[in-house]
Scaffold this motif. Structure first.
Motif, PDB file in Angstrom:
ATOM      1  N   ARG A 438       0.833  -1.197   0.000  1.00  0.00           N
ATOM      2  CA  ARG A 438       0.000   0.000   0.000  1.00  0.00           C
ATOM      3  C   ARG A 438       0.868   1.249   0.000  1.00  0.00           C
ATOM      4  N   TYR A 439       0.365   2.321  -0.596  1.00  0.00           N
ATOM      5  CA  TYR A 439       1.082   3.580  -0.555  1.00  0.00           C
ATOM      6  C   TYR A 439       1.247   4.084   0.872  1.00  0.00           C
ATOM      7  N   THR A 440       0.277   3.813   1.741  1.00  0.00           N
ATOM      8  CA  THR A 440       0.406   4.247   3.127  1.00  0.00           C
ATOM      9  C   THR A 440       1.632   3.624   3.778  1.00  0.00           C
ATOM     10  N   GLU A 441       1.912   2.356   3.483  1.00  0.00           N
ATOM     11  CA  GLU A 441       3.127   1.739   4.005  1.00  0.00           C
ATOM     12  C   GLU A 441       4.358   2.490   3.520  1.00  0.00           C
ATOM     13  N   LEU A 442       4.355   2.896   2.261  1.00  0.00           N
ATOM     14  CA  LEU A 442       5.503   3.607   1.706  1.00  0.00           C
ATOM     15  C   LEU A 442       5.691   4.956   2.399  1.00  0.00           C
ATOM     16  N   PHE A 443       4.589   5.665   2.658  1.00  0.00           N
ATOM     17  CA  PHE A 443       4.684   6.916   3.418  1.00  0.00           C
ATOM     18  C   PHE A 443       5.279   6.665   4.809  1.00  0.00           C
ATOM     19  N   LEU A 444       4.860   5.595   5.453  1.00  0.00           N
ATOM     20  CA  LEU A 444       5.359   5.298   6.795  1.00  0.00           C
ATOM     21  C   LEU A 444       6.819   4.846   6.769  1.00  0.00           C
ATOM     22  N   ILE A 445       7.233   4.182   5.696  1.00  0.00           N
ATOM     23  CA  ILE A 445       8.647   3.839   5.537  1.00  0.00           C
ATOM     24  C   ILE A 445       9.478   5.113   5.461  1.00  0.00           C
ATOM     25  N   LEU A 446       9.018   6.059   4.628  1.00  0.00           N
ATOM     26  CA  LEU A 446       9.747   7.319   4.515  1.00  0.00           C
ATOM     27  C   LEU A 446       9.800   8.037   5.860  1.00  0.00           C
ATOM     28  N   ALA A 447       8.668   8.069   6.570  1.00  0.00           N
ATOM     29  CA  ALA A 447       8.627   8.760   7.859  1.00  0.00           C
ATOM     30  C   ALA A 447       9.609   8.147   8.847  1.00  0.00           C
ATOM     31  N   GLU A 448       9.598   6.819   8.960  1.00  0.00           N
ATOM     32  CA  GLU A 448      10.489   6.148   9.912  1.00  0.00           C
ATOM     33  C   GLU A 448      11.947   6.391   9.549  1.00  0.00           C
ATOM     34  N   ALA A 449      12.273   6.236   8.260  1.00  0.00           N
ATOM     35  CA  ALA A 449      13.662   6.395   7.832  1.00  0.00           C
ATOM     36  C   ALA A 449      14.131   7.842   7.969  1.00  0.00           C
ATOM     37  N   ALA A 450      13.308   8.793   7.529  1.00  0.00           N
ATOM     38  CA  ALA A 450      13.700  10.202   7.600  1.00  0.00           C
ATOM     39  C   ALA A 450      13.916  10.639   9.040  1.00  0.00           C
ATOM     40  N   ASN A 451      13.058  10.199   9.943  1.00  0.00           N
ATOM     41  CA  ASN A 451      13.218  10.554  11.350  1.00  0.00           C
ATOM     42  C   ASN A 451      14.516   9.989  11.914  1.00  0.00           C
ATOM     43  N   GLU A 452      14.831   8.736  11.557  1.00  0.00           N
ATOM     44  CA  GLU A 452      16.060   8.137  12.069  1.00  0.00           C
ATOM     45  C   GLU A 452      17.291   8.824  11.506  1.00  0.00           C
ATOM     46  N   ILE A 488       5.816  17.181  19.493  1.00  0.00           N
ATOM     47  CA  ILE A 488       6.867  16.191  19.242  1.00  0.00           C
ATOM     48  C   ILE A 488       8.064  16.900  18.609  1.00  0.00           C
ATOM     49  N   THR A 489       9.170  16.952  19.338  1.00  0.00           N
ATOM     50  CA  THR A 489      10.346  17.676  18.837  1.00  0.00           C
ATOM     51  C   THR A 489      11.597  16.812  18.763  1.00  0.00           C
ATOM     52  N   THR A 490      11.588  15.631  19.370  1.00  0.00           N
ATOM     53  CA  THR A 490      12.790  14.799  19.386  1.00  0.00           C
ATOM     54  C   THR A 490      12.616  13.567  18.512  1.00  0.00           C
ATOM     55  N   LYS A 491      13.735  13.024  18.104  1.00  0.00           N
ATOM     56  CA  LYS A 491      13.733  11.797  17.306  1.00  0.00           C
ATOM     57  C   LYS A 491      13.080  10.651  18.073  1.00  0.00           C
ATOM     58  N   ASP A 492      13.367  10.539  19.369  1.00  0.00           N
ATOM     59  CA  ASP A 492      12.818   9.444  20.174  1.00  0.00           C
ATOM     60  C   ASP A 492      11.298   9.524  20.261  1.00  0.00           C
ATOM     61  N   ALA A 493      10.780  10.721  20.512  1.00  0.00           N
ATOM     62  CA  ALA A 493       9.327  10.881  20.632  1.00  0.00           C
ATOM     63  C   ALA A 493       8.640  10.636  19.295  1.00  0.00           C
ATOM     64  N   MET A 494       9.240  11.115  18.209  1.00  0.00           N
ATOM     65  CA  MET A 494       8.650  10.876  16.893  1.00  0.00           C
ATOM     66  C   MET A 494       8.710   9.404  16.530  1.00  0.00           C
ATOM     67  N   ARG A 495       9.772   8.733  16.934  1.00  0.00           N
ATOM     68  CA  ARG A 495       9.875   7.291  16.664  1.00  0.00           C
ATOM     69  C   ARG A 495       8.692   6.550  17.272  1.00  0.00           C
ATOM     70  N   GLU A 496       8.361   6.863  18.519  1.00  0.00           N
ATOM     71  CA  GLU A 496       7.243   6.192  19.180  1.00  0.00           C
ATOM     72  C   GLU A 496       5.920   6.506  18.483  1.00  0.00           C
ATOM     73  N   LEU A 497       5.755   7.728  18.033  1.00  0.00           N
ATOM     74  CA  LEU A 497       4.518   8.101  17.351  1.00  0.00           C
ATOM     75  C   LEU A 497       4.414   7.401  16.001  1.00  0.00           C
ATOM     76  N   ILE A 498       5.505   7.338  15.253  1.00  0.00           N
ATOM     77  CA  ILE A 498       5.498   6.655  13.949  1.00  0.00           C
ATOM     78  C   ILE A 498       5.163   5.182  14.147  1.00  0.00           C
ATOM     79  N   ARG A 499       5.783   4.559  15.122  1.00  0.00           N
ATOM     80  CA  ARG A 499       5.504   3.135  15.371  1.00  0.00           C
ATOM     81  C   ARG A 499       4.040   2.920  15.728  1.00  0.00           C
TER      82      ARG A 499
END
Length: 574
Positions: A438-452, A488-499
């Motif tokens: 799904r395209y939504t998975e692709l958006f979430l892949i980008l979000a997870e990778a970009a945040n990291e 949400i301003t930190t990588k750690d907090a965004m990681r939890e939200l993305i997951r």
């Protein structure tokens, strides 16, 4: 693995016998050389590479904190309860080597140049290019499935991958091949994907102005001939766009904490995802109906599916399995209260009492996706109102063993809302399709990778993790901008939200089982329930206890393979 080769020989003999008329050949046998001279039979070998694509209807969530399976003999339930071992592993994908050998045999046929796909040399060349690209991509994909399920820390303490087969091996050949390192396995898969990208059209049915240069630059290129080879008719086959998405998925998996923990693979994931998403206009291209992509023919054929299988006829099999008993279902999958509490409040904040969550009115002012994906107490589905607490009859928690909910919830996700199952066994069915990406998975892949890579606002092709989460939440009905996301301003907090957003958006599509492992998260969180006793809602803290070994982050190689092949090293603990 030798048994796989015997299966291939048997199927090829059968394929050679099918037809209205045929001339007998020597001893009435069909061998690979004979098959390779008939285009339709040779292509049949390639098409076997499309069998065994992973189904989103596996419901492996029953082995996670997201669901319980009501069937006491369900294999995922059994491994969640402690039966997982090297001899019993329903999540094993070692059998995907069968498809690997199919495509390797097809690649030998292509490289031999004995098959005439079309009498015109240019058309013949383009058929060879496209189908070789398909075969290479499918070989990579099936190896990825195996890697995802069987990579791990070996008994030597090294992070290992899998054996990578690039040739067809006869039944008396050498299958005693050691595992590559994990990263070498990833690189081998990437190499096949990259080779496929130089041969496949980006999309099928491209206009003359958009034909990829590896086709348009061929001598005497002719668009009409190109259209014969790469028409819309082939839309469900693997394409260059799909391969880029699969590269992003592979790279994100490789970069995950349980494996390479970055090492440049987040960049590969983000860049491949970003290229595709840029083509659809970035976050503005997110399908507005994508979070219910399964609910109608219009949605199934909409812009959410990057790659899917064919749409079947009118059926009600999944609904029969999942609907509550009062509407003639078997109530098989029960979402947990753990999963229900992953859904935020309507304003986007976590569902806590500090944010307005009321344990005695638990579904009020919640993320609208909750009641789209889960049948909660008092909701409607299948033509009936479902009460899972006191007064619920056969829908009430634990009323009928194996059918009534054990958690206080029934599943709605992936089910067709217009299906009706009658008391006499007849039904009004609807069409379904297996969506592979799904395209939504692709958006979430980008979000997870970009945040990291560099935090919540790092942009890849003009898209950041914050942009993705805002777009997905806005589609869900959480008005943007929302104060929680803004906080949400930190990588750690965004990681939890993305997951958490990934847990919700991709729920019950076969991702959670593998996500927990690649993230290195605990596997033994007890499954919780929620029950209305007539006066109050009561949390049931341990409806089903998970019992995984400490080393179950990495799954075992089948013991039978370890016994047959001395070069194979088992993962630690198994």
């Amino acid at each position: 693995m030798k048994s796989l080769i015997k299966k291939i020989l048997i199927v090829l003999v059968f394929a050679g016998m099918v037809g209205c008329e045929f001339e007998p050949i020597d001893e009435n046998r069909v061998n690979f050389e004979d098959v390779s001279t008939f285009p339709e039979k040779a292509e049949g070998i390639l098409l076997n590479g499309y069998t065994g694509l992973e189904s989103q209807y596996s419901f492996s969530e029953a082995a996670t904190d997201d669901a319980i399976n009501n069937n006491l003999n369900n294999n995922y339930k059994r491994i969640a309860l402690g039966e997982l071992n090297a001899q019993f592993n329903p999540a094993s994908r070692w059998n995907k080597y069968e498809q690997v050998f199919w495509v390797n045999q097809f690649l030998e046929i292509i490289d031999a140049g004995q098959t005439q796909w079309n009498r015109d040399p240019l058309t013949n060349k383009m058929f060879e290019m496209r189908m070789k690209g398909e075969a290479l991509a499918l070989r990579a994909l099936h190896h990825f499935y195996i890697l995802q399920a069987h990579a791990g820390v070996g008994q030597s303490g090294q992070l290992l991958g899998i054996p990578y087969f690039t040739e067809f091996i006869k039944s008396d050949g050498n299958f005693n091949v050691p595992r590559l390192s994990f990263e070498a396995s990833v690189q081998a898969i990437m190499a096949d994907f990259d080779a496929a990208l130089s041969l496949l059209p980006t999309d099928y049915g491209l206009s003359a102005a958009n034909v990829d240069p590896w086709y348009s630059s061929l001598d005497d290129f002719d668009y009409d001939k190109y259209g014969l080879v790469n028409d819309n008719f082939f839309d469900l086959r693997i394409s260059g766009r799909i391969v880029k998405a699969l590269k992003a998925r592979l790279a994100l998996f490789a970069a995950s904490p349980s494996f390479l923990n970055g090492n440049g693979y987040y960049e590969i994931a983000a860049n491949n995802a970003g290229e595709i998403l840029d083509d659809i206009g970035g976050v503005s291209g997110l399908d507005p109906n994508g979070n219910e992509f399964y609910t109608s023919d219009v949605n199934i054929q909409g812009n959410e599916s990057l790659w899917r299988g064919s749409i079947g006829g009118n059926t009600f099999n999944y609904e029969s399995r999942m609907f509550p008993p009062s509407v003639n279902g078997n109530g098989e999958i029960n979402p947990t209260h753990n999963f229900v509490m992953a859904f935020p409040m309507l304003d986007g904040s976590p569902a806590t009492q500090a944010n307005g969550f009321d344990p005695q009115n638990p579904y009020a002012n919640r993320d609208p996706r909750l009641e789209k994906y889960v049948v909660v107490n008092g909701a409607e589905i299948g033509g009936g109102t479902i009460i899972t607490g006191v007064g619920g009859g056969i829908d009430r928690l634990d009323s009928i063993q194996g059918q009534s909910t054990t958690t206080g919830y029934y599943l709605r996700k992936l089910l067709q809302p217009e299906v009706r199952i009658n008391n006499d066994g007849t039904a009004q069915g609807k069409r379904h399709a297996n969506v592979y990406f799904r395209y939504t998975e692709l958006f979430l892949i980008l979000a997870e990778a970009a945040n990291e890579i560099n935090g919540p606002d790092h942009q890849v092709n003009g898209i950041s993790a914050r942009d993705v989460i805002a777009a997905i939440r806005n589609r869900a009905g959480i008005t943007q901008p929302d104060n929680y996301l803004a906080s949400i301003t930190t990588k750690d907090a965004m990681r939890e939200l993305i997951r958490n957003e990934r847990r919700i958006e991709l729920s019950f599509e076969g991702h959670r089982f593998w996500d927990l492992r690649r993230w290195g998260l605990p596997l033994n969180e007890a499954a919780k329930g929620y029950f209305f006793d007539g006066n109050n809602y009561i949390e049931l803290p341990s409806v089903e206890i998970r019992n995984y070994q400490s080393f179950a982050t990495y799954m075992p190689i089948p013991n039978s393979e370890i016994l047959k092949f001395s070069a194979l090293e088992q993962n630690n603990g198994w």
